[in-house]
Design a protein around this motif. Structure first.
Motif, PDB file in Angstrom:
ATOM      1  N   SER A 236       0.826  -1.211   0.000  1.00 51.63           N
ATOM      2  CA  SER A 236       0.000   0.000   0.000  1.00 51.63           C
ATOM      3  C   SER A 236       0.857   1.256   0.000  1.00 51.63           C
ATOM      4  O   SER A 236       0.447   2.305   0.486  1.00 51.63           O
ATOM      5  N   MET A 237       2.082   1.128  -0.544  1.00 52.67           N
ATOM      6  CA  MET A 237       3.019   2.245  -0.477  1.00 52.67           C
ATOM      7  C   MET A 237       3.907   2.293  -1.717  1.00 52.67           C
ATOM      8  O   MET A 237       4.235   1.260  -2.291  1.00 52.67           O
ATOM      9  N   ASN A 238       4.310   3.491  -2.092  1.00 52.01           N
ATOM     10  CA  ASN A 238       5.454   3.649  -2.991  1.00 52.01           C
ATOM     11  C   ASN A 238       6.714   3.489  -2.142  1.00 52.01           C
ATOM     12  O   ASN A 238       6.671   3.650  -0.917  1.00 52.01           O
ATOM     13  N   VAL A 239       7.832   3.163  -2.775  1.00 51.93           N
ATOM     14  CA  VAL A 239       9.046   2.904  -2.012  1.00 51.93           C
ATOM     15  C   VAL A 239      10.213   3.780  -2.475  1.00 51.93           C
ATOM     16  O   VAL A 239      10.307   4.160  -3.650  1.00 51.93           O
ATOM     17  N   PHE A 240      11.087   4.089  -1.519  1.00 51.47           N
ATOM     18  CA  PHE A 240      12.284   4.895  -1.758  1.00 51.47           C
ATOM     19  C   PHE A 240      13.480   4.211  -1.091  1.00 51.47           C
ATOM     20  O   PHE A 240      13.341   3.581  -0.035  1.00 51.47           O
ATOM     21  N   PHE A 241      14.662   4.383  -1.697  1.00 51.34           N
ATOM     22  CA  PHE A 241      15.902   3.853  -1.137  1.00 51.34           C
ATOM     23  C   PHE A 241      16.953   4.958  -1.145  1.00 51.34           C
ATOM     24  O   PHE A 241      17.135   5.626  -2.168  1.00 51.34           O
ATOM     25  N   LYS A 242      17.637   5.136  -0.024  1.00 53.16           N
ATOM     26  CA  LYS A 242      18.747   6.090   0.035  1.00 53.16           C
ATOM     27  C   LYS A 242      20.041   5.290  -0.088  1.00 53.16           C
ATOM     28  O   LYS A 242      20.396   4.512   0.805  1.00 53.16           O
ATOM     29  N   ILE A 243      20.711   5.480  -1.236  1.00 49.77           N
ATOM     30  CA  ILE A 243      21.913   4.717  -1.547  1.00 49.77           C
ATOM     31  C   ILE A 243      23.063   5.691  -1.796  1.00 49.77           C
ATOM     32  O   ILE A 243      23.019   6.501  -2.722  1.00 49.77           O
ATOM     33  N   ASN A 244      24.061   5.621  -0.914  1.00 49.07           N
ATOM     34  CA  ASN A 244      25.255   6.462  -1.047  1.00 49.07           C
ATOM     35  C   ASN A 244      24.891   7.943  -1.215  1.00 49.07           C
ATOM     36  O   ASN A 244      25.441   8.648  -2.060  1.00 49.07           O
ATOM     37  N   GLY A 245      23.931   8.408  -0.417  1.00 47.22           N
ATOM     38  CA  GLY A 245      23.568   9.820  -0.399  1.00 47.22           C
ATOM     39  C   GLY A 245      22.474  10.222  -1.361  1.00 47.22           C
ATOM     40  O   GLY A 245      21.935  11.327  -1.271  1.00 47.22           O
ATOM     41  N   GLU A 246      22.140   9.332  -2.314  1.00 48.58           N
ATOM     42  CA  GLU A 246      21.094   9.642  -3.293  1.00 48.58           C
ATOM     43  C   GLU A 246      19.822   8.871  -2.968  1.00 48.58           C
ATOM     44  O   GLU A 246      19.875   7.678  -2.634  1.00 48.58           O
ATOM     45  N   VAL A 247      18.671   9.541  -3.078  1.00 49.27           N
ATOM     46  CA  VAL A 247      17.387   8.878  -2.867  1.00 49.27           C
ATOM     47  C   VAL A 247      16.851   8.443  -4.224  1.00 49.27           C
ATOM     48  O   VAL A 247      16.752   9.246  -5.153  1.00 49.27           O
ATOM     49  N   VAL A 248      16.513   7.167  -4.326  1.00 49.93           N
ATOM     50  CA  VAL A 248      16.038   6.592  -5.589  1.00 49.93           C
ATOM     51  C   VAL A 248      14.658   5.991  -5.375  1.00 49.93           C
ATOM     52  O   VAL A 248      14.422   5.308  -4.368  1.00 49.93           O
TER      53      VAL A 248
END
Length: 356
Positions: A236-248
């Motif tokens: 029930s959500m969109n997802v985000f990942f913070k990888i090496n300072g960048e949010v994708v």
């Protein structure tokens, strides 16, 4: 033609849950609901607010057989100044029309939809909870009501809005959740209905959701239906990942719901000067970032939880703990900012809140 909203007040008001009661989600419903009907050739007509209660439809109503049903979800908040406000309802109205278009259902005047929501909230304003973190959840939906068993678009529809006071998603404060990466079942495919908020999309997730629960996971993380490799969205959500300072975050490929909270998060990140990109990202990219130590944070976004920190991902029997299972600084900042705007604790510089 919509016409003026007719109001029939409920003479038998319900007893409201007390402050000490756990509201949960979708357990209680307000005294009134909004209704409006569509007939081919006449358009939308008879907008009305009536006492909340059962609605009757023919057993052959096409929604039961061919699934023409779309819905939205948004909230009304009581601010610290005791004002009642809505978070970006115009975007919900736009998305409702996009969903209707995908399922060959009639469009509605978006300003009228927002006005109907505001009118209903004002009438049941005493149902907007005062307890910290609570809100009034609003569920507009459209269903096909023509009686017929031919496979085609219905010629009649009902638009209904119901409301439910809900408690804080995290009663004991923001908590990380465990997510199961689903590699067998598919939620949606490009060209399908994944970017529409339609009932069938959610029915398709229930089997995998039950399996996630068996693995002590709160939700499922869906991969693309073709290659079973690219990340799409959670239950029930969109997802985000913070990888090496960048949010994708996964780009909107046509099989992902265009979340309103997702859009708001991207806007805030850009305002803050934090690198953010929308692109294809594979589960292998996430595993590699986890293994080399650059996977810093992960979180989901949606109306119910606003921002939900992901504490771990379970994929093919491997448990990947993110940020040692703790809440990251960025997740906490985003959660505090959006909820602060919603409850009037932080200035609404983007004019996202609309008064009722």
């Amino acid at each position: 033609m919509h016409g003026k909203i007719r109001i029939e007040r409920n003479p038998n008001r319900k007893t409201k849950p007390g402050l000490e009661e756990a509201l949960g989600f979708g357990r209680y419903f307000t005294d009134h609901m909004f209704m409006m009907d569509y007939e081919e050739g006449s358009g939308w007509q008879d907008p009305r607010i009536v006492p909340y209660g059962p609605i009757s439809h023919d057993p052959a109503a096409m929604v039961f057989h061919y699934g023409q049903a779309v819905f939205e979800g948004l909230k009304a908040f009581r601010t610290e100044k005791d004002e009642i406000v809505l978070f970006r309802p115009d975007q919900n109205a736009k998305r409702l029309n996009r969903s209707c278009d995908r399922l060959q259902m009639p469009q509605m005047d978006e300003e009228f939809v927002v006005d109907a929501i505001r009118t209903l909230v004002r009438l049941d304003a005493d149902w907007v909870p005062r307890k910290k973190g609570s809100s009034l959840y609003i569920r507009p939906f459209v269903i096909a009501t023509e009686a017929g068993l031919g496979v085609r678009a219905s010629s009649r529809y009902s638009f209904v809005i119901i409301m439910s006071p809900v408690g804080a998603y995290y009663e004991e404060g923001l908590q990380p959740i465990n997510i199961l990466v689903e590699s067998h079942y598919a939620r949606a495919v490009r060209g399908g209905t994944g970017n529409a908020k339609t009932a069938g999309n959610y029915a398709a997730t229930l089997k995998a959701q039950a399996l996630a629960k068996e693995h002590n996971c709160a939700q499922v993380l869906w991969l693309d239906a073709i290659e079973k490799m690219y990340i799409e969205e959670a239950g029930s959500m969109n997802v985000f990942f913070k990888i090496n300072g960048e949010v994708v975050t996964p780009s909107l490929s046509g099989s992902i719901l265009e979340g309103i909270t997702r859009n708001s998060i991207i806007h805030l990140l850009k305002e803050w000067g934090i690198p953010v990109s929308e692109r294809k990202i594979s589960i292998h990219d996430i595993v590699e970032a986890f293994e080399n130590g650059t996977l810093e944070e992960a979180f989901g976004t949606g109306t119910a939880a606003v921002v939900s920190p992901i504490g771990s991902l379970l994929w093919n029997g491997t448990l990947m703990s993110i940020n040692q299972g703790n809440i990251g600084e960025l997740v906490a900042r985003l959660y505090d900012t959006i909820t602060g705007i919603q409850y009037g604790r932080i200035e609404d510089s983007n004019s996202w809140m609309i008064s009722c």
